[in-house]
Design a protein around this motif. Structure first.
Motif, PDB file in Angstrom:
ATOM      1  N   THR A  41       0.866  -1.261  -0.129  1.00 22.06           N
ATOM      2  CA  THR A  41      -0.001   0.107   0.070  1.00 22.06           C
ATOM      3  C   THR A  41       0.773   1.114   0.077  1.00 22.06           C
ATOM      4  O   THR A  41       0.375   2.432  -0.164  1.00 22.06           O
ATOM      5  N   PHE A  42       2.115   1.016   0.331  1.00 22.33           N
ATOM      6  CA  PHE A  42       2.996   2.480   0.328  1.00 22.33           C
ATOM      7  C   PHE A  42       4.159   2.347  -0.442  1.00 22.33           C
ATOM      8  O   PHE A  42       4.696   1.092  -0.659  1.00 22.33           O
ATOM      9  N   GLU A 115       1.180   6.805   0.318  1.00 19.24           N
ATOM     10  CA  GLU A 115       0.392   5.890   0.047  1.00 19.24           C
ATOM     11  C   GLU A 115      -0.119   5.891  -1.389  1.00 19.24           C
ATOM     12  O   GLU A 115      -0.140   6.692  -2.220  1.00 19.24           O
TER      13      GLU A 115
END
Length: 144
Positions: A41-42, A115
């Motif tokens: 996710t990052f 993000e």
């Protein structure tokens, strides 16, 4: 039979390769090298944190080393956490307690976290990244 996580092994080898490269060039320090890690996710970007070795051969050696470091220049909390972790691992081995968790942690400084879904950016001084979260590695600093 002992199982080895080859992704973690590669990350360990890459980390060691940067350390060797930094040691081969006097003007380059491993702690000046930025890396960007892709997780699910990052994007996490930062430079390797400077860590001190703390003697954990015995409780007495630990206290002696800590007392010396604290009286002269202090101790990085991450270095202390790694030392305590080594002591715990030795204790578990002595007690024949099997542990999994051969994954490594990477301690980063001057960190930018982006993000992926919202492009929200967070900047922080330190970040601890667990290697089992890494999906990919990009050499260099994340440009915001």
């Amino acid at each position: 039979m002992k199982k080895i996580n080859m992704k973690t092994e590669f990350i360990n080898c890459l980390d060691k390769a940067f350390e060797l490269a930094a040691n081969g060039f006097s003007e380059v320090d491993k702690s000046d090298i930025y890396m960007t890690y892709l997780t699910g996710t990052f994007l996490v970007s930062g430079k390797f944190s400077r860590l001190e070795k703390i003697n954990v051969e015995s409780r007495e050696e630990l206290y002696k080393d800590l007392k010396e470091k604290l009286s002269s220049h202090g101790v990085n909390v991450f270095s202390l956490a790694l030392a305590i972790n080594k002591i715990k691992r030795k204790q578990y081995e002595k007690e024949k307690i099997e542990t999994y968790d051969h994954d490594k942690i990477i301690i980063l400084e001057d960190v930018t976290i982006k993000e992926l879904s919202s492009n929200t950016i967070l900047n922080t001084e330190y970040f601890v990244l667990f290697t089992d979260q890494i999906a990919g590695i990009i050499p260099g600093k994340l440009e915001s």
